[in-house]
Design a protein around this motif. Structure first.
Motif, PDB file in Angstrom:
ATOM      1  N   ILE A  26       0.853  -1.196   0.000  1.00  0.00           N
ATOM      2  CA  ILE A  26       0.000   0.000   0.000  1.00  0.00           C
ATOM      3  C   ILE A  26       0.884   1.239   0.000  1.00  0.00           C
ATOM      4  O   ILE A  26       1.754   1.388   0.864  1.00  0.00           O
ATOM      5  N   SER A  43      -3.319   0.862  -3.697  1.00  0.00           N
ATOM      6  CA  SER A  43      -2.690  -0.466  -3.689  1.00  0.00           C
ATOM      7  C   SER A  43      -2.449  -1.028  -5.092  1.00  0.00           C
ATOM      8  O   SER A  43      -1.895  -2.120  -5.215  1.00  0.00           O
ATOM      9  N   SER A  58      -1.220   3.561  -9.581  1.00  0.00           N
ATOM     10  CA  SER A  58      -2.269   3.682 -10.593  1.00  0.00           C
ATOM     11  C   SER A  58      -3.483   4.363  -9.972  1.00  0.00           C
ATOM     12  O   SER A  58      -4.032   3.888  -8.986  1.00  0.00           O
ATOM     13  N   LYS A  68      -8.659  12.403  -9.181  1.00  0.00           N
ATOM     14  CA  LYS A  68      -8.443  12.356  -7.734  1.00  0.00           C
ATOM     15  C   LYS A  68      -7.417  13.420  -7.360  1.00  0.00           C
ATOM     16  O   LYS A  68      -6.565  13.797  -8.169  1.00  0.00           O
ATOM     17  N   SER A  97      -8.904   7.089   2.964  1.00  0.00           N
ATOM     18  CA  SER A  97      -9.359   6.825   1.584  1.00  0.00           C
ATOM     19  C   SER A  97     -10.705   7.494   1.301  1.00  0.00           C
ATOM     20  O   SER A  97     -11.219   7.426   0.190  1.00  0.00           O
ATOM     21  N   TYR A 184      -6.698  -6.651   4.918  1.00  0.00           N
ATOM     22  CA  TYR A 184      -5.282  -6.318   5.034  1.00  0.00           C
ATOM     23  C   TYR A 184      -4.557  -7.510   5.632  1.00  0.00           C
ATOM     24  O   TYR A 184      -5.169  -8.340   6.310  1.00  0.00           O
TER      25      TYR A 184
HETATM   26  C1  LIG Z   1      -6.202   0.089   0.774  1.00  0.00           C
HETATM   27  C2  LIG Z   1      -6.743   0.973  -0.315  1.00  0.00           C
HETATM   28  C3  LIG Z   1      -6.179   0.905  -1.569  1.00  0.00           C
HETATM   29  C4  LIG Z   1      -6.634   1.742  -2.596  1.00  0.00           C
HETATM   30  N1  LIG Z   1      -6.034   1.661  -3.815  1.00  0.00           N
HETATM   31  C5  LIG Z   1      -6.417   2.495  -4.802  1.00  0.00           C
HETATM   32  C6  LIG Z   1      -5.754   2.450  -6.065  1.00  0.00           C
HETATM   33  O1  LIG Z   1      -4.815   1.670  -6.296  1.00  0.00           O
HETATM   34  N2  LIG Z   1      -6.164   3.340  -7.016  1.00  0.00           N
HETATM   35  C7  LIG Z   1      -7.161   4.250  -6.782  1.00  0.00           C
HETATM   36  O2  LIG Z   1      -7.470   5.045  -7.671  1.00  0.00           O
HETATM   37  N3  LIG Z   1      -7.805   4.301  -5.594  1.00  0.00           N
HETATM   38  C8  LIG Z   1      -7.441   3.467  -4.598  1.00  0.00           C
HETATM   39  N4  LIG Z   1      -8.065   3.527  -3.383  1.00  0.00           N
HETATM   40  C9  LIG Z   1      -9.103   4.555  -3.158  1.00  0.00           C
HETATM   41  C10 LIG Z   1      -8.473   5.930  -2.843  1.00  0.00           C
HETATM   42  O3  LIG Z   1      -7.723   5.883  -1.639  1.00  0.00           O
HETATM   43  C11 LIG Z   1      -9.601   6.963  -2.708  1.00  0.00           C
HETATM   44  O4  LIG Z   1     -10.258   7.104  -3.950  1.00  0.00           O
HETATM   45  C12 LIG Z   1      -9.182   8.319  -2.186  1.00  0.00           C
HETATM   46  O5  LIG Z   1     -10.335   9.081  -1.891  1.00  0.00           O
HETATM   47  C13 LIG Z   1      -8.358   9.103  -3.179  1.00  0.00           C
HETATM   48  O6  LIG Z   1      -8.058  10.321  -2.569  1.00  0.00           O
HETATM   49  P1  LIG Z   1      -7.625  11.659  -3.280  1.00  0.00           P
HETATM   50  O7  LIG Z   1      -8.780  12.163  -4.117  1.00  0.00           O
HETATM   51  O8  LIG Z   1      -7.324  12.533  -2.123  1.00  0.00           O
HETATM   52  O9  LIG Z   1      -6.439  11.334  -4.127  1.00  0.00           O
HETATM   53  C14 LIG Z   1      -7.681   2.663  -2.353  1.00  0.00           C
HETATM   54  C15 LIG Z   1      -8.293   2.686  -1.082  1.00  0.00           C
HETATM   55  C16 LIG Z   1      -7.840   1.853  -0.075  1.00  0.00           C
HETATM   56  C17 LIG Z   1      -8.483   1.878   1.276  1.00  0.00           C
END
Ligand SMILES: Cc1cc2nc3c(=O)[nH]c(=O)nc-3n(C[C@H](O)[C@H](O)[C@H](O)COP(=O)(O)O)c2cc1C
Length: 197
Positions: A26, A43, A58, A68, A97, A184
């Motif tokens: 992560i 992740s 990614s 994002k 997240s 996890y």
């Molecule tokens: C453990 C975990 C892994 C995640 N992996 C991804 C990922 O690989 N790609 C992605 O786009 N979002 C992933 N997310 C969701 C993002 O964390 C989430 O969309 C977050 O709101 C993005 O925040 P930002 O807009 O501040 O960048 C993951 C969430 C969790 C809990």
């Protein structure tokens, strides 16, 4: 059973991939823009090469289809700090997240302490055992997709003294949390490989 990905919904494909491509590390990514510190976990994350020292994160899109905050901030500032997640930080990482407006900081919302340790890079999350201070390297294009794999180059790495076994050879004893499906996990037993002659 052979699953034809052409017939599957996005969530089903995610479920299958997330439970078989395991464990996934992560990346707890810290970025900064307009004075707001953004924190989010990813992740779909992996090391790409040691020369150049690069990793890939990614990034999908928000529920309204916009980029994002992590992607926006890296595109604009060209910097990020990627922290590894320890077990005692798991809850905060998970909460961070939450989709939030870019004007708000997950660090404030979830009481995540930060620490500035390398000039010119976003802060790291206080208490993590390792963090990478990275510069944007390149974006990859996934045809017909809104998901952007971002390549970042590691410029510096913080390593807590406690996990260093052999400083000269850079040997660590470290076990960050990984993603397995929607859960996890910690790494299980380590296996020493046989010698290849
Ligand atoms: C453990 C975990 C892994 C995640 N992996 C991804 C990922 O690989 N790609 C992605 O786009 N979002 C992933 N997310 C969701 C993002 O964390 C989430 O969309 C977050 O709101 C993005 O925040 P930002 O807009 O501040 O960048 C993951 C969430 C969790 C809990």
């Amino acid at each position: 059973m052979v699953v034809d990905y052409n017939d599957k919904e996005l969530t089903q494909k995610y479920q299958l991939m997330a439970q078989t491509i395991i464990p996934r590390p992560i990346a707890w990514v810290v970025t900064k823009n307009d004075g707001v510190t953004n924190v989010a976990p990813f992740s779909y994350f992996m090391g790409l090469s040691s020369d150049p020292a690069t990793m890939m994160v990614s990034v999908g899109h928000k529920s309204d289809g916009t980029q994002k905050d992590t992607l926006k901030n890296i595109r604009e500032t060209k910097k990020c700090t990627i922290c590894m997640v320890d077990e005692d930080m798991l809850e905060k990482m998970h909460f961070s997240s939450k989709e939030m407006p870019s004007s708000k900081s997950e660090a404030d919302e979830f009481d995540i302490a930060l620490e500035d340790i390398v000039d010119g890079f976003p802060p790291m999350i206080k208490g993590v055992k390792s963090a990478f201070f990275c510069e944007f390297y390149q974006e990859m294009e996934l045809k017909n997709s809104k998901t952007i794999p971002l390549v970042v180059e590691i410029k510096e790495q913080y390593i807590c003294d406690e996990i260093i076994v052999d400083k000269e050879n850079m040997i660590l004893d470290y076990e960050p949390v990984a993603r397995v499906g929607k859960s996890y996990a910690l790494l299980g037993k380590k296996i020493t490989p046989p010698k290849i002659s």
